[in-house]
Design an enzyme around this catalytic site. Structure first.
Site, mmCIF file in Angstrom:
data_model
loop_
_atom_site.group_PDB
_atom_site.id
_atom_site.type_symbol
_atom_site.label_atom_id
_atom_site.label_comp_id
_atom_site.label_asym_id
_atom_site.label_seq_id
_atom_site.Cartn_x
_atom_site.Cartn_y
_atom_site.Cartn_z
ATOM 1 N N CYS A 41 0.969 -1.069 -0.103
ATOM 2 C CA CYS A 41 0.040 0.038 -0.040
ATOM 3 C C CYS A 41 0.688 1.231 -0.056
ATOM 4 O O CYS A 41 0.555 2.278 -0.882
ATOM 5 C CB CYS A 41 -0.841 0.021 1.072
ATOM 6 S SG CYS A 41 -2.092 -1.238 1.219
ATOM 7 N N PHE A 42 1.921 1.466 0.864
ATOM 8 C CA PHE A 42 2.355 2.871 1.048
ATOM 9 C C PHE A 42 2.929 3.308 -0.401
ATOM 10 O O PHE A 42 2.737 4.324 -0.525
ATOM 11 C CB PHE A 42 3.401 2.857 2.356
ATOM 12 C CG PHE A 42 2.811 2.604 3.667
ATOM 13 C CD1 PHE A 42 1.459 2.759 3.797
ATOM 14 C CD2 PHE A 42 3.600 2.586 4.503
ATOM 15 C CE1 PHE A 42 0.929 2.867 5.060
ATOM 16 C CE2 PHE A 42 3.146 2.463 5.917
ATOM 17 C CZ PHE A 42 1.926 2.677 6.019
HETATM 18 P P1 NAD Z 1 -4.718 -8.835 -3.507
HETATM 19 O O1 NAD Z 1 -3.748 -8.410 -4.765
HETATM 20 O O2 NAD Z 1 -4.604 -9.482 -2.232
HETATM 21 O O3 NAD Z 1 -6.492 -9.300 -3.911
HETATM 22 C C1 NAD Z 1 -7.200 -8.788 -4.999
HETATM 23 C C2 NAD Z 1 -7.952 -9.773 -5.602
HETATM 24 O O4 NAD Z 1 -8.931 -9.401 -6.518
HETATM 25 C C3 NAD Z 1 -6.987 -11.051 -6.271
HETATM 26 O O5 NAD Z 1 -7.160 -12.093 -5.821
HETATM 27 C C4 NAD Z 1 -7.567 -11.022 -7.674
HETATM 28 O O6 NAD Z 1 -7.617 -12.218 -8.491
HETATM 29 C C5 NAD Z 1 -8.945 -10.224 -7.505
HETATM 30 N N1 NAD Z 1 -9.525 -9.749 -8.871
HETATM 31 C C6 NAD Z 1 -8.927 -8.498 -9.748
HETATM 32 N N2 NAD Z 1 -9.974 -8.504 -10.628
HETATM 33 C C7 NAD Z 1 -10.818 -9.365 -10.419
HETATM 34 C C8 NAD Z 1 -12.248 -9.267 -11.177
HETATM 35 N N3 NAD Z 1 -12.495 -8.448 -12.261
HETATM 36 N N4 NAD Z 1 -13.000 -10.056 -10.787
HETATM 37 C C9 NAD Z 1 -12.787 -10.849 -9.739
HETATM 38 N N5 NAD Z 1 -11.611 -10.842 -8.765
HETATM 39 C C10 NAD Z 1 -10.714 -10.091 -9.199
HETATM 40 O O7 NAD Z 1 -5.307 -7.143 -2.958
HETATM 41 P P2 NAD Z 1 -5.605 -6.657 -1.600
HETATM 42 O O8 NAD Z 1 -4.262 -6.570 -0.709
HETATM 43 O O9 NAD Z 1 -6.543 -7.268 -1.057
HETATM 44 O O10 NAD Z 1 -5.830 -5.205 -1.846
HETATM 45 C C11 NAD Z 1 -7.116 -4.828 -2.575
HETATM 46 C C12 NAD Z 1 -7.513 -3.645 -2.497
HETATM 47 O O11 NAD Z 1 -7.600 -3.114 -0.927
HETATM 48 C C13 NAD Z 1 -6.346 -2.443 -3.030
HETATM 49 O O12 NAD Z 1 -6.931 -1.590 -3.824
HETATM 50 C C14 NAD Z 1 -5.298 -2.192 -2.008
HETATM 51 O O13 NAD Z 1 -4.845 -0.878 -2.231
HETATM 52 C C15 NAD Z 1 -6.577 -2.222 -0.708
HETATM 53 N N6 NAD Z 1 -6.094 -2.172 0.632
HETATM 54 C C16 NAD Z 1 -5.197 -2.754 0.957
HETATM 55 C C17 NAD Z 1 -4.778 -3.119 2.030
HETATM 56 C C18 NAD Z 1 -3.887 -4.401 2.309
HETATM 57 O O14 NAD Z 1 -3.093 -4.392 3.730
HETATM 58 N N7 NAD Z 1 -3.435 -5.259 1.771
HETATM 59 C C19 NAD Z 1 -5.273 -2.523 2.996
HETATM 60 C C20 NAD Z 1 -6.263 -1.405 2.799
HETATM 61 C C21 NAD Z 1 -6.411 -1.466 1.406
HETATM 62 C C1 UDX Z 2 -0.628 0.173 5.901
HETATM 63 C C2 UDX Z 2 -1.665 0.871 6.860
HETATM 64 O O1 UDX Z 2 -1.138 0.921 8.098
HETATM 65 C C3 UDX Z 2 -3.020 0.314 6.827
HETATM 66 O O2 UDX Z 2 -4.114 1.460 7.521
HETATM 67 C C4 UDX Z 2 -3.724 0.658 5.351
HETATM 68 O O3 UDX Z 2 -4.937 0.018 5.469
HETATM 69 C C5 UDX Z 2 -2.848 -0.320 4.537
HETATM 70 O O4 UDX Z 2 -1.329 -0.162 4.659
HETATM 71 P P1 UDX Z 2 0.331 -2.264 6.134
HETATM 72 O O5 UDX Z 2 1.053 -1.989 5.160
HETATM 73 O O6 UDX Z 2 -0.647 -3.658 6.170
HETATM 74 O O7 UDX Z 2 -0.793 -1.451 6.435
HETATM 75 O O8 UDX Z 2 1.198 -2.237 7.443
HETATM 76 P P2 UDX Z 2 1.836 -1.279 8.254
HETATM 77 O O9 UDX Z 2 1.821 -1.674 9.960
HETATM 78 O O10 UDX Z 2 1.333 0.071 8.197
HETATM 79 O O11 UDX Z 2 3.467 -1.023 8.071
HETATM 80 C C6 UDX Z 2 3.609 -0.802 6.795
HETATM 81 C C7 UDX Z 2 5.350 -0.866 6.760
HETATM 82 O O12 UDX Z 2 5.968 0.136 7.517
HETATM 83 C C8 UDX Z 2 6.003 -2.255 7.135
HETATM 84 O O13 UDX Z 2 7.059 -2.489 6.289
HETATM 85 C C9 UDX Z 2 6.309 -1.908 8.552
HETATM 86 O O14 UDX Z 2 7.248 -2.776 9.032
HETATM 87 C C10 UDX Z 2 6.723 -0.315 8.550
HETATM 88 N N1 UDX Z 2 6.879 0.169 9.680
HETATM 89 C C11 UDX Z 2 5.617 0.386 10.442
HETATM 90 C C12 UDX Z 2 7.972 0.643 10.403
HETATM 91 O O15 UDX Z 2 9.158 0.575 9.817
HETATM 92 N N2 UDX Z 2 7.638 1.465 11.533
HETATM 93 C C13 UDX Z 2 6.617 1.757 12.136
HETATM 94 O O16 UDX Z 2 6.594 2.120 13.227
HETATM 95 C C14 UDX Z 2 5.419 1.172 11.382
#
Ligand code: NAD
Ligand code: UDX
Length: 470
Positions: A278-279
């Site tokens: 994400c970041f």
């Molecule tokens: P991911 O890659 O783990 O999962 C996405 C899934 O969507 C995949 O399994 C893929 O096959 C499926 N997909 C894609 N197109 C499709 C379609 N047309 N029909 C059906 N399935 C389809 O991704 P994720 O980490 O779950 O992230 C999803 C979204 O949420 C992103 O926009 C991400 O930025 C956001 N998000 C992620 C996190 C996180 O921590 N991973 C946190 C907050 C928000």
């Molecule tokens: C982040 C946001 O925290 C979450 O709110 C959003 O929905 C998705 O993106 P995530 O990437 O899953 O979540 O983990 P996070 O705990 O935020 O850590 C991100 C990265 O920053 C990791 O590599 C972690 O090790 C690093 N980190 C985090 C640091 O190095 N120091 C810290 O104090 C916190």
């Protein structure tokens, strides 16, 4: 207001899976169907062996045991579930574009568009469409125009309302974050649709934590929350380098500034640079949007958060090589932790990828251990197959997969700690010093090691941001 009985979530990934599991757990009267195009992933979600779930997340398996096949279902039946649902969450991936206009910055929205078209085609009657994916501000407009084109041509009874409901969970703590969120954000134009989604969350979240707003503020808030969090990590990481040069200690500095309630104590842990899916993606997207609106200075400001992050990852390899007499060619290095942080099996943008590749490039042999990341994933990330055991000693510039810390450390010259899994806090120095080559090094990029204890057993220790010992 329409009470929701059936939900469909498109995308069974790190967000779709855990988020829907918690909704199903908290709302037993709602049927939740998580659908995905990826058949392997759906099969893994349906697998009876809970160790093989596609997402490792503490607490997740207990929820699945309660809800799967009760009111939580995983399938590839996308069209049918779209047609049957009152509310559809879009939770698909939105990665950075790799080619064309905006490559390297803008989000690739092709999967979002594909979802909108499928929903437009198969939905029936009144449907609430919820953006769960993280999206550039104004994406709801695109989704709306795609959906409206279907109601005009296909069927006038198709009515769509679009809501933005960004997800703030962090991996590794997802279940807790979903069960006890700091806030839930709902952006939208139609009050009834907003209330329908709010009603779901009210099953377990207090009303004062549910924030409602317009669509654009909601979409933008998600990008900005991630940008602010990443900025804190880059800020503390930049100061870790200054601490090393000034005999100060980054943990002491973080504690001292964090006790100021205006600064706050969270997200001040220095490390090898932020990773995760994400970041970086979301800041790049923010930069793209700023440039699009002619806000070049704002874009440059946020670019520097990424610049520091890249620098932090590079400088760790340089330090390792310098400390090991300027040469790691032919040496064995044990890598502890490959996921981008503890308590997840996700390696997307993990600093370990860059650091391992750089060390391999320097000619050393890596033995990589992570409690949850499998050999297949590391092979993909490093774009290089692991070596066969018998060849190990003759090889340089290669890696092996280790199943235990002990195997990883055996005959190695150094241990490099890259993520903060619980079992790294309590390494058995007495045993490790006996099985490693001398001089034996520990490079601790997460500040998990008891330094004086490790030194007592004979280790040379480098600890990130610790100017007293480095
Ligand atoms: P991911 O890659 O783990 O999962 C996405 C899934 O969507 C995949 O399994 C893929 O096959 C499926 N997909 C894609 N197109 C499709 C379609 N047309 N029909 C059906 N399935 C389809 O991704 P994720 O980490 O779950 O992230 C999803 C979204 O949420 C992103 O926009 C991400 O930025 C956001 N998000 C992620 C996190 C996180 O921590 N991973 C946190 C907050 C928000
Ligand atoms: C982040 C946001 O925290 C979450 O709110 C959003 O929905 C998705 O993106 P995530 O990437 O899953 O979540 O983990 P996070 O705990 O935020 O850590 C991100 C990265 O920053 C990791 O590599 C972690 O090790 C690093 N980190 C985090 C640091 O190095 N120091 C810290 O104090 C916190």
């Amino acid at each position: 207001m329409k009470s929701i009985k059936k939900i469909c979530c498109i995308g069974a990934g790190y967000v779709g899976g855990p988020t829907m599991a918690v909704i199903a757990d908290k709302c037993s009267r709602i049927n939740v169907n998580v659908v995905d195009i990826n058949e392997e992933r759906i099969a893994a979600w349906n697998c009876n062996n809970y160790e093989k779930l596609p997402v490792y997340e503490p607490g997740l398996k207990d929820i699945l045991k309660r809800c799967r096949n009760r009111n939580l279902f995983f399938s590839n039946e996308i069209e049918k579930n779209i047609a049957d649902s009152d509310m559809i969450f879009i939770s698909v991936n939105t990665p950075t574009k790799t080619k064309g206009i905006g490559a390297g910055q803008a989000s690739n929205l092709k999967w979002i568009e594909a979802c909108a078209r499928q929903i437009g085609k198969y939905a029936k009657g009144k449907t609430i469409v919820v953006e769960k994916s993280t999206l550039p501000v104004k994406t709801a407009k695109t989704i709306k125009s795609i959906l409206q084109s279907f109601s005009k041509i296909d069927d006038e009874n198709k009515i769509f309302h679009i809501l933005s409901n960004p997800e703030f969970l962090a991996e590794g703590t997802a279940i807790n974050d979903l069960e006890k969120p700091d806030r839930v954000l709902i952006g939208g134009e139609d009050q009834e649709a907003i209330d329908s989604l709010k009603e779901i969350y009210l099953n377990w979240i207090n009303e004062e934590k549910i924030l409602t707003t317009d669509l654009w503020s909601s979409e933008l808030s998600k990008l900005i929350a991630n940008a602010f969090l990443a900025q804190r990590v880059s800020s503390i990481n930049s100061i870790s380098a200054l601490c090393e040069s000034t005999q100060a200690n980054i943990n002491e500095v973080a504690k001292a500034i964090g006790m100021d309630t205006r600064i706050g104590k969270y997200f001040l842990k220095s490390g090898p640079g932020f990773g995760g899916s994400c970041f970086k993606k979301d800041i790049l997207n923010l930069i793209y949007i700023c440039n699009h609106y002619g806000l070049d200075q704002v874009a440059t400001y946020w670019e520097n958060v990424i610049t520091i992050n890249n620098w932090q990852q590079q400088r760790i390899t340089q330090i390792i090589v310098n400390k090991m007499f300027g040469n790691v060619d032919g040496k064995k290095i044990s890598i502890l932790g490959f996921a981008f942080k503890a308590n997840t099996n996700d390696t997307r943008e993990s600093p370990a990828i860059k650091i391992c590749n750089d060390l391999i490039e320097e000619g050393c042999f890596l033995s990589i251990y992570d409690p949850e990341v499998d050999i297949k994933q590391i092979t993909l990330d490093l774009d290089q197959k692991p070596v066969n055991d018998k060849l190990i000693l003759q090889n340089s510039s290669c890696w092996e997969y280790a199943s235990t810390i002990q195997d990883s450390a055996l005959n190695s010259d150094a241990i490099v700690i890259l993520s903060d899994w619980d079992n790294f806090y309590d390494l058995d120095f007495e045993n490790l010093i006996n099985i490693m080559r001398k001089p034996s090094w520990i490079f601790d990029t997460r500040n998990v090691v008891d330094i004086s204890k490790a030194i007592k057993y004979g280790f040379n220790v480098w600890s990130l941001g610790n100017g007293n010992i480095n």
